[in-house]
Every structure is written in C-alpha cells, then in structure tokens.
Design a protein around this motif. Structure first.
Motif, PDB file in Angstrom:
ATOM      1  N   ILE A 253       0.816  -1.219   0.000  1.00 10.18           N
ATOM      2  CA  ILE A 253       0.000   0.000   0.000  1.00 10.18           C
ATOM      3  C   ILE A 253       0.849   1.270   0.000  1.00 10.18           C
ATOM      4  O   ILE A 253       0.326   2.362   0.116  1.00 10.18           O
ATOM      5  CB  ILE A 253      -0.995   0.022   1.176  1.00 10.18           C
ATOM      6  CG1 ILE A 253      -0.268   0.028   2.516  1.00 10.18           C
ATOM      7  CG2 ILE A 253      -1.925  -1.182   1.118  1.00 10.18           C
ATOM      8  CD1 ILE A 253      -1.215   0.108   3.678  1.00 10.18           C
ATOM      9  N   ASN A 254       2.174   1.090  -0.142  1.00 15.27           N
ATOM     10  CA  ASN A 254       3.093   2.222  -0.293  1.00 15.27           C
ATOM     11  C   ASN A 254       2.996   3.209   0.862  1.00 15.27           C
ATOM     12  O   ASN A 254       2.900   4.405   0.669  1.00 15.27           O
ATOM     13  CB  ASN A 254       2.834   2.944  -1.621  1.00 15.27           C
ATOM     14  CG  ASN A 254       4.059   3.743  -2.050  1.00 15.27           C
ATOM     15  OD1 ASN A 254       5.170   3.463  -1.580  1.00 15.27           O
ATOM     16  ND2 ASN A 254       3.856   4.708  -2.918  1.00 15.27           N
ATOM     17  N   GLU A 255       3.010   2.651   2.085  1.00 17.38           N
ATOM     18  CA  GLU A 255       2.883   3.523   3.245  1.00 17.38           C
ATOM     19  C   GLU A 255       3.507   2.862   4.465  1.00 17.38           C
ATOM     20  O   GLU A 255       3.491   1.637   4.593  1.00 17.38           O
ATOM     21  CB  GLU A 255       1.390   3.798   3.525  1.00 17.38           C
ATOM     22  CG  GLU A 255       1.167   4.713   4.708  1.00 17.38           C
ATOM     23  CD  GLU A 255      -0.316   4.846   5.059  1.00 17.38           C
ATOM     24  OE1 GLU A 255      -1.064   5.380   4.210  1.00 17.38           O
ATOM     25  OE2 GLU A 255      -0.705   4.417   6.150  1.00 17.38           O
ATOM     26  N   ALA A 256       4.074   3.667   5.338  1.00 20.57           N
ATOM     27  CA  ALA A 256       4.543   3.177   6.632  1.00 20.57           C
ATOM     28  C   ALA A 256       3.928   4.051   7.706  1.00 20.57           C
ATOM     29  O   ALA A 256       4.115   5.263   7.704  1.00 20.57           O
ATOM     30  CB  ALA A 256       6.060   3.248   6.716  1.00 20.57           C
ATOM     31  N   SER A 257       3.146   3.418   8.607  1.00 20.24           N
ATOM     32  CA  SER A 257       2.534   4.207   9.667  1.00 20.24           C
ATOM     33  C   SER A 257       2.221   3.303  10.860  1.00 20.24           C
ATOM     34  O   SER A 257       2.250   2.085  10.744  1.00 20.24           O
ATOM     35  CB  SER A 257       1.245   4.870   9.175  1.00 20.24           C
ATOM     36  OG  SER A 257       0.272   3.882   8.953  1.00 20.24           O
ATOM     37  N   PHE A 258       1.908   3.949  12.000  1.00 20.59           N
ATOM     38  CA  PHE A 258       1.689   3.158  13.207  1.00 20.59           C
ATOM     39  C   PHE A 258       0.435   2.290  13.100  1.00 20.59           C
ATOM     40  O   PHE A 258       0.325   1.263  13.738  1.00 20.59           O
ATOM     41  CB  PHE A 258       1.603   4.070  14.438  1.00 20.59           C
ATOM     42  CG  PHE A 258       0.346   4.887  14.510  1.00 20.59           C
ATOM     43  CD1 PHE A 258      -0.761   4.380  15.171  1.00 20.59           C
ATOM     44  CD2 PHE A 258       0.268   6.139  13.919  1.00 20.59           C
ATOM     45  CE1 PHE A 258      -1.931   5.132  15.236  1.00 20.59           C
ATOM     46  CE2 PHE A 258      -0.896   6.884  13.978  1.00 20.59           C
ATOM     47  CZ  PHE A 258      -2.007   6.375  14.635  1.00 20.59           C
ATOM     48  N   ASN A 259      -0.547   2.702  12.269  1.00 23.25           N
ATOM     49  CA  ASN A 259      -1.769   1.899  12.175  1.00 23.25           C
ATOM     50  C   ASN A 259      -1.835   1.067  10.896  1.00 23.25           C
ATOM     51  O   ASN A 259      -2.893   0.740  10.402  1.00 23.25           O
ATOM     52  CB  ASN A 259      -3.008   2.774  12.327  1.00 23.25           C
ATOM     53  CG  ASN A 259      -3.073   3.845  11.247  1.00 23.25           C
ATOM     54  OD1 ASN A 259      -2.183   3.905  10.394  1.00 23.25           O
ATOM     55  ND2 ASN A 259      -4.095   4.680  11.286  1.00 23.25           N
ATOM     56  N   LEU A 260      -0.636   0.725  10.412  1.00 20.80           N
ATOM     57  CA  LEU A 260      -0.547  -0.059   9.167  1.00 20.80           C
ATOM     58  C   LEU A 260      -1.242  -1.413   9.312  1.00 20.80           C
ATOM     59  O   LEU A 260      -1.881  -1.909   8.391  1.00 20.80           O
ATOM     60  CB  LEU A 260       0.941  -0.273   8.829  1.00 20.80           C
ATOM     61  CG  LEU A 260       1.268  -0.943   7.504  1.00 20.80           C
ATOM     62  CD1 LEU A 260       0.877  -0.033   6.350  1.00 20.80           C
ATOM     63  CD2 LEU A 260       2.750  -1.273   7.432  1.00 20.80           C
ATOM     64  N   ALA A 261      -1.097  -2.038  10.471  1.00 23.24           N
ATOM     65  CA  ALA A 261      -1.565  -3.419  10.625  1.00 23.24           C
ATOM     66  C   ALA A 261      -2.444  -3.559  11.856  1.00 23.24           C
ATOM     67  O   ALA A 261      -2.297  -4.489  12.635  1.00 23.24           O
ATOM     68  CB  ALA A 261      -0.371  -4.362  10.714  1.00 23.24           C
ATOM     69  N   GLN A 262      -3.369  -2.615  11.990  1.00 24.54           N
ATOM     70  CA  GLN A 262      -4.227  -2.674  13.160  1.00 24.54           C
ATOM     71  C   GLN A 262      -5.050  -3.960  13.170  1.00 24.54           C
ATOM     72  O   GLN A 262      -5.524  -4.408  12.140  1.00 24.54           O
ATOM     73  CB  GLN A 262      -5.155  -1.452  13.198  1.00 24.54           C
ATOM     74  CG  GLN A 262      -4.680  -0.464  14.242  1.00 24.54           C
ATOM     75  CD  GLN A 262      -5.438   0.833  14.195  1.00 24.54           C
ATOM     76  OE1 GLN A 262      -6.199   1.102  13.265  1.00 24.54           O
ATOM     77  NE2 GLN A 262      -5.222   1.661  15.184  1.00 24.54           N
TER      78      GLN A 262
END
Lengths: 332, 154
Positions: A253-262
């Motif tokens: 998904i071309n993104e890195a964030s804290f809620n990537l894999a909630q």
C-alpha cells in the motif's frame, strides 16, 4: 503428552474407537474448506464477475500479509504462547524501513534494518516470556503498547508515503519474464512462508519441541527440552516473520505508519484458530491455519460481492470465530 | 503427541538426518520400543493420551531409556497401572538391572516394590530407618519400619 501417570480410567484405546468416530474427526478438520466451497458457489451463482482470476488474485494479495503473520502465530499458539505485539511490530518494521528510505539509504539496508528491528522485538518478547511466569498474553500486550508509543514517536504521527523500491517490488503483479508472471508479487513470500512453516513444524527438532511444550510444558521440561531457549527461538522467528509481513504490507500500500496493521494480532490468532490450531497449544499445523486464512479472505470478499457494508464483514468473521472454537472443542 | 513423537522426544538428535527429523527413523525407533516393552497400541501414530495408564507409563519408560543413561530413577512407576502391566514393568526393570544398569525406584506401594527390587531403603519423616535386602524383608517388617513402632525406635 504422556506426563500423567494413572489416567487409565479415562483413557480410551484407539482401536476401540468406532469408524463413524474417526470419520467425524476428518469432517472437523476440513469444515473451513466446506464452508469456503459453499460461499464460492453461492456467490458465483449471484455474480458473473466473481469467478475471475482477477478477483482471486485480489483476495490473494489482500490476505497475504495477514497469512504470513498467521503462520508465525500458529507456531507460537502450538507452543502454548502467542504474540499480541505483531500489529505495532509490523508498523515498527515499516516505519524503520520507510524513514531510512526517506533519508536516501539504499533499499537493502532499509529492509535489513526494518526486518532486523522486528526480529529484535521478537527476541525481546522471547526473553521476557521465557524468564517470566506471567502469561505471554499480558507480556506481549505490554510490549505492544510500548511499540505503539515508539511508532508514533518515530513518525510524529504522520505516515511515510513513499516506500520507493519496496513499492516497486510488492505493490503490483509479477512482471513478464518471471515464473508465475501476472500473479500478485505478494503471493511469492506468502507461499514461501507457508511451505517453510509446514516444513518447520514437521521436520525440525525446534518445531517438534514447540508441539511438546504446548502439549505439556512440565512434561517437556522433564523430557530434557530446553524450554526457555526454545521459546526465545520461537519468538525471535516470529519477529522475523513479522518483519517480512511489514515489508509486504508497506510495499503493497506504499505507506509506513503506526496503524498499518491494526488488529493483525487478533486476526492472525483468529485465522489460526479457525484452521483448528488449539488456542492453548499442542495441536495445529501450517496448512490447517492456511485454511483459516483462506476462509477469512473469501468471506471478506464475498460480503463485498453481496453488496453488504463492511460492518457485515465484521459480523460474519465474528460468527466464524465462535463457530470455529465450538468445532475445535467438540473435536476433542 | 503420538507414541512415536513421545518416545524420540528426549533424544531428537538420534533420529535426525542433516539436522532434520527423519520420520522413518523415528518410526523405527518407536516400533522397536513398542515391541521391547510390549506397549499395547494400534500404531506408533496413536496419541499417547488415548493409551491406557499402564501403556502411558511404558511410553514414559521408553523415553527414559532413549537417554541411554546408566542410572534410572523411577518415581512411582506402577502407580495407576493394572496388574498385568505392573508385572511387565517389573520385568523391564529386572532386565535393565541384568544389563548392568542402576535402577532406583521410589515407591509408596511397598508390597509391589518388594516384588522386583534387590535392596530396600526405608524412609520415615525424611530419615533412613532401614536398609535391607528385599528377599529377606517382609511386607510387615517394612510397614513396621515406616509407620509402626520399629521405625519410631530407630
């Protein structure tokens, strides 16, 4: 396990079990496949766009990161453990990789650092679980909350929106010239992890020890198994798998964030349990857990085709988890 | 876990090839012990929990034997075991002793103990109150030592 002397009264000799009894066990083992076939047939009859290669490729890429994590989670569940920190650990690995890419570091270094960070967290989980009599549930929950703080601190709450080479690798389908060309590229790591998990549980001493510890930790210890060391190995391997899933998800998904894999922690446990892995250890397997993952993906997708809102996805998945637990209990 | 997996658990290295488990070797080892200890099971793939108490106990004994130790310590080896299996466990212990292995049996079933051991050390409240040759010791004597007046005097 054979730790309890004197259970003679309750014991049943295998030979005395009747034929219907044995057949029932097999029906229990394949019920996710039966439900899947039912859903596929009914949805295909309702929609002509359902039974297409494109749709099933879509399901595959959608489910691959969760499927990868589920394999590791299944191994931990079999050993009587579990890891609730996977969601924010996936996020951590993606953030480390994303930030390094943002600062212009080469792809290989960014991936190594991201996977390495997740593996390090897995090692810490292992040490904490092995050295502590508290249940892994509460230990990994604590680690999860810690990681949430760390993830948010590292990104300042704003996601990294360009995963560069990682997106090129995992964001689409396999390019022409590759074997299996046209398949989502995430299928490759997914299939490899499933096969490795199967081989690990069946043919490695470490995998065998996971079953022994999950079946009866005391008996395993008395059989000379290095219980603590084995747990540290298993959680460290889980960390590496989580790191790989982080790369897949962030690339996809071309993104890195804290809620990537909630919710990945609970969803991976649910998938493994739907596939018949015992929540408290000793039983389960890679292909069985794969059934749980596949059912998960098919249900999510079929609800979309039925034209229902995503609220119904949650309701359906919740119902399946409850049924799965009941089926697993009845199987005993 | 299956009978085979249990029997080989103590010494997994012995059934490995190139670091991976050889399921064929595992079966061979398990089948050898099933025959030697006459474990009653439909196959070595049967889960141990489905076996009778006596046969579960024999699987434990097989696990202990795979360690190939020169001294075995058995705690309550005949507890919860039927008469037939008790006799077989006696035979196995005698065989081990005949092979020159040391076997230490800890048991509260004194009558049963006297049937298959050479030497008896009686304990009372944690202290040794008797050290005799089993063949020259009666059940009554041993009972007297451990819970009766003779032991209290010692």
């Amino acid at each position: 396990m054979s730790s309890e002397p004197g259970t003679g009264a309750a014991a049943v000799d295998e030979r005395r079990r009747s034929l219907p009894d044995r057949l029932r066990v097999d029906i229990f083992a394949v019920w996710p496949v039966a439900v899947m076939i039912l859903i596929i047939v009914t949805t295909a009859l309702r929609s002509s766009r359902y039974l297409t290669v494109f749709n099933f490729e879509n399901i595959l890429s959608q489910i691959a990161p969760l499927g990868i994590v589920t394999m590791g989670q299944a191994v931990l569940l079999i050993s009587g453990g579990l890891d609730l920190s996977v969601g924010y650990n996936i996020a951590l690995s993606s953030i480390v990789t994303g930030l390094l890419l943002e600062h212009g570091y080469p792809l290989w270094l960014a991936i190594a650092a991201g996977v390495g960070a997740a593996t390090g967290v897995g090692f810490c989980n292992g040490v904490l679980v092995a050295q502590n009599r508290a249940h892994p549930f509460i230990i990994t929950l604590g680690v999860s909350i810690f990681l949430f703080g760390l993830d948010t601190q590292l990104t300042g709450g704003a996601p990294v929106n360009d995963m560069k080479g990682l997106y090129t690798a995992f964001g689409g389908n396999l390019p022409a010239g590759f074997p299996f060309f046209g398949l989502p590229s995430l299928a490759i790591p997914f299939v490899i992890v499933v096969l490795l998990a199967f081989a690990f549980l069946r043919w490695t001493p470490l995998g065998r020890r996971a079953y022994a510890i999950g079946g009866n930790e005391e008996a395993a210890y008395l059989s000379g198994i290095p219980v603590k060391r084995t747990k540290i190995y298993l959680y460290t391997i889980m960390g590496a798998i989580v790191g790989l899933a982080g790369m897949c998800l962030a690339g996809e998904i071309n993104e890195a964030s804290f809620n990537l894999a909630q919710n990945f922690e609970l969803e991976s446990i649910a998938c493994a349990v739907i596939g018949g892995t015992a929540l408290f250890g000793g039983r389960g397997g890679a292909f069985r857990s794969l059934q749980g993952v596949a059912l998960w993906g098919i249900v999510l997708n079929a609800i979309v085709f039925a034209g229902l809102s995503s609220n119904y996805q949650q309701m359906a998945l919740g119902a399946i988890i409850v049924v799965a637990v009941m089926v697993t209990r009845a199987q005993r | 876990m299956s009978v085979a997996a249990n029997v080989t658990l103590v010494d997994l290295g012995s059934v490995c090839r190139f670091g991976l488990l050889s399921l064929a070797r595992e079966r061979a080892v398990a089948e050898r012990f099933v025959n030697e200890l006459s474990i009653t099971t439909s196959s070595v793939d049967t889960p141990v929990r489905n076996l009778s108490g006596g046969n579960q106990q024999k699987v434990l004994l097989a696990k202990a034997l795979t360690a190939e130790a020169s001294l075995l310590v058995l705690e309550e080896p005949t507890q919860g075991v039927d008469v037939h299996a008790k006799a077989e466990i006696h035979r196995i212990v005698r065989d081990l002793a005949a092979q020159g292995k040391g076997v230490m049996v800890i048991s509260s079933d004194v009558r049963d103990l006297l049937l298959f051991v050479d030497r008896v050390i009686a304990l009372r409240a944690g202290r040794i109150v008797g050290d005799t040759v089993a063949a020259d010791t009666s059940y009554a004597q041993l009972l007297d030592l451990t819970v009766g007046a003779a032991g209290a005097a010692a």
